[in-house]
Design a protein around this motif. Sequence first.
Motif, PDB file in Angstrom:
ATOM      1  N   GLY A   1       0.782  -1.223   0.000  1.00 53.53           N
ATOM      2  CA  GLY A   1       0.000   0.000   0.000  1.00 53.53           C
ATOM      3  C   GLY A   1       0.815   1.275   0.000  1.00 53.53           C
ATOM      4  O   GLY A   1       0.256   2.375  -0.005  1.00 53.53           O
ATOM      5  N   LYS A   2       2.133   1.142   0.005  1.00 54.17           N
ATOM      6  CA  LYS A   2       2.981   2.338   0.033  1.00 54.17           C
ATOM      7  C   LYS A   2       3.879   2.368  -1.198  1.00 54.17           C
ATOM      8  O   LYS A   2       4.156   1.345  -1.821  1.00 54.17           O
TER       9      LYS A   2
ATOM     10  N   ALA B   1       9.916  -4.942   5.182  1.00 54.20           N
ATOM     11  CA  ALA B   1       9.576  -4.527   3.828  1.00 54.20           C
ATOM     12  C   ALA B   1      10.213  -5.497   2.845  1.00 54.20           C
ATOM     13  O   ALA B   1      11.052  -6.321   3.220  1.00 54.20           O
ATOM     14  N   VAL B   2       9.806  -5.359   1.597  1.00 50.02           N
ATOM     15  CA  VAL B   2      10.534  -6.011   0.517  1.00 50.02           C
ATOM     16  C   VAL B   2      11.586  -5.025   0.020  1.00 50.02           C
ATOM     17  O   VAL B   2      11.262  -3.877  -0.286  1.00 50.02           O
TER      18      VAL B   2
END
Length: 114
Positions: free
Chosen positions: A41-42, A90-91
Motif C-alpha cells: 500500500g505504500k 519490507a521487501v
Amino acid sequence: VQLQASGGGLVQAGGSLTLSCKASGVNFKITAMNWFRQTPGKQRELVASIGSQGGTTYADSVKGRFTISRDNVRRTAFLLMNSLQREDTAVYFCNTKRGDTDYWGRGTLVTVSS
C-alpha cells in the motif's frame, strides 16, 4: 542488465542483516547502486545510494543504522542493516539506472519481529 538480490529473512528487533545485490550486464565500476524498500500500500522508498566513487546517501529513517557499500571486483552492492526495527519490515529491491532506464532486482523480504 541483471540484478540478483539476496540476504533477506526473519530477524528479531535490534538484530542485523546484510543484503547483497550482484550486477551483470553493466559496467559496475562506473554505476551507482541503490536500495529501495516497499511495504504493502505504500510507494517504493529510496533507502540508500552509493555512487561510483563510493559516496553514499541515506534516508533519514535509516541514517546511523544502515550502511551501503560496494565491491567492484565482485560486482556486488551490499546493505548492512543494524539495529533493525519493526518499521524496517519490507521487501527490499536493488536498483541501478543506465541512461533513462531503471533496472530492478527481484525483491528480497526482510521481516523484523518484536
